[in-house]
Design a protein around this motif. Structure first.
Motif: not given
Ligand code: PRT
Ligand code: ZN
Length: 224
Positions: A53-55, A60-76, A88-91, A191-193
């Motif tokens: 799910r996009d949410d 998954l990125i901030m917890d270092h579970v995946v390397d890349w993600g594609v998501v809307g800036e709104n959700v990010l 929680l970490p937000v990097g 937009k998507a990032v």
């Protein structure tokens, strides 16, 4: 070895999934798309695609579970604000802004009501799926309001007597119109990032990232 596989998180089903798949395929990835699998393997590169799910993608990125993600800036941005409050970490690193998924988070009120500016929302109930983005904007405007948190059907809230106004995503405006609402103020444009986790990647993974970025930039140039 499996932890060394490059992992990309994308939306499984929804407004971003077709264009994200197209982006990855035009980078040369042959994705083994078997329905209802969480992980899709890439046949010609050391890459796994996580379909979620996009949410879930920013976490998954901030917890270092995946390397890349594609998501809307709104959700990010909404997730960033939420996680900041929870400590929680937000990097993350922004790799590229993409040319799809464009929309805006906007305040809307019933059409029959006269709009007298954001100050007129003082003390009212606003239904939204984006409580943090909404609050950040209205705090900046010095407006106090009550959040009605809904994860769906936000646009029916005023008619159902659940809220006075809404703050929801808009693209064509047809949904607002169909529900007797009018857009009165844009709160956030999105937009998507493409984002990357904020740690150094293994050299093997960095090599994959470099290759994919080169191909994405080639496409961005080709399409102007
Ligand atoms: O199941 P999952 O959680 O993955 O999907 P989802 O239902 O949460 O998201 P989805 O697929 O609807 O949207 C994914 C992302 O697409 C959003 O986070 C935005 O970044 C982007 N996007 C672009 C949109 C829209 N345009 C959009 N119009 N997301 C939602 N909408 C909805 C809006 O909420 C409203 O219900 O479409 C309706 C309005 O559209 P118009 O054209 O009538 O104005
Ligand atoms: Zn979602």
């Amino acid at each position: 070895m499996s932890t060394k596989k490059f992992r990309i998180a994308m939306q499984k089903k929804g407004r971003l999934s077709v264009e994200t798949t197209e982006l990855l395929e035009s980078c040369g990835l042959k994705i083994n798309k078997r329905e209802d699998r969480l992980i899709a393997h890439v046949e010609n590169m050391e890459i796994d695609i996580l379909r979620v799910r996009d949410d879930d993608i920013p976490g998954l990125i901030m917890d270092h579970v995946v390397d890349w993600g594609v998501v809307g800036e709104n959700v990010l941005e909404e997730t960033t604000l939420e996680r900041q409050q929870e400590g929680l970490p937000v990097g993350y690193n922004l790799v590229r802004k993409l040319d799809f998924g464009g929309c805006r988070l906007s305040l809307a009120i019933p059409v029959e009501q006269e709009w007298k500016g954001v100050q007129s929302l003082e003390g009212l109930k606003i239904a939204t799926t984006y409580p943090n983005l909404t609050k950040r904007y209205l705090d900046q405007q010095g407006v106090n309001f009550k959040t009605v948190l809904l994860t769906g059907s936000v646009e029916v809230a005023p008619r159902a007597g659940l809220a006075d106004a809404i703050c929801d995503l808009v693209s064509s405006g047809a949904t607002l119109e169909a529900n007797g609402l009018k857009e009165v103020q844009v709160v956030y444009r999105s937009k998507a990032v493409l984002i990357q986790r904020d740690q150094e990647l293994y050299p093997e993974k960095q090599a994959i990232a470099d290759t994919l970025i080169r191909r994405i930039d080639g496409m961005i140039q080709a399409h102007g």
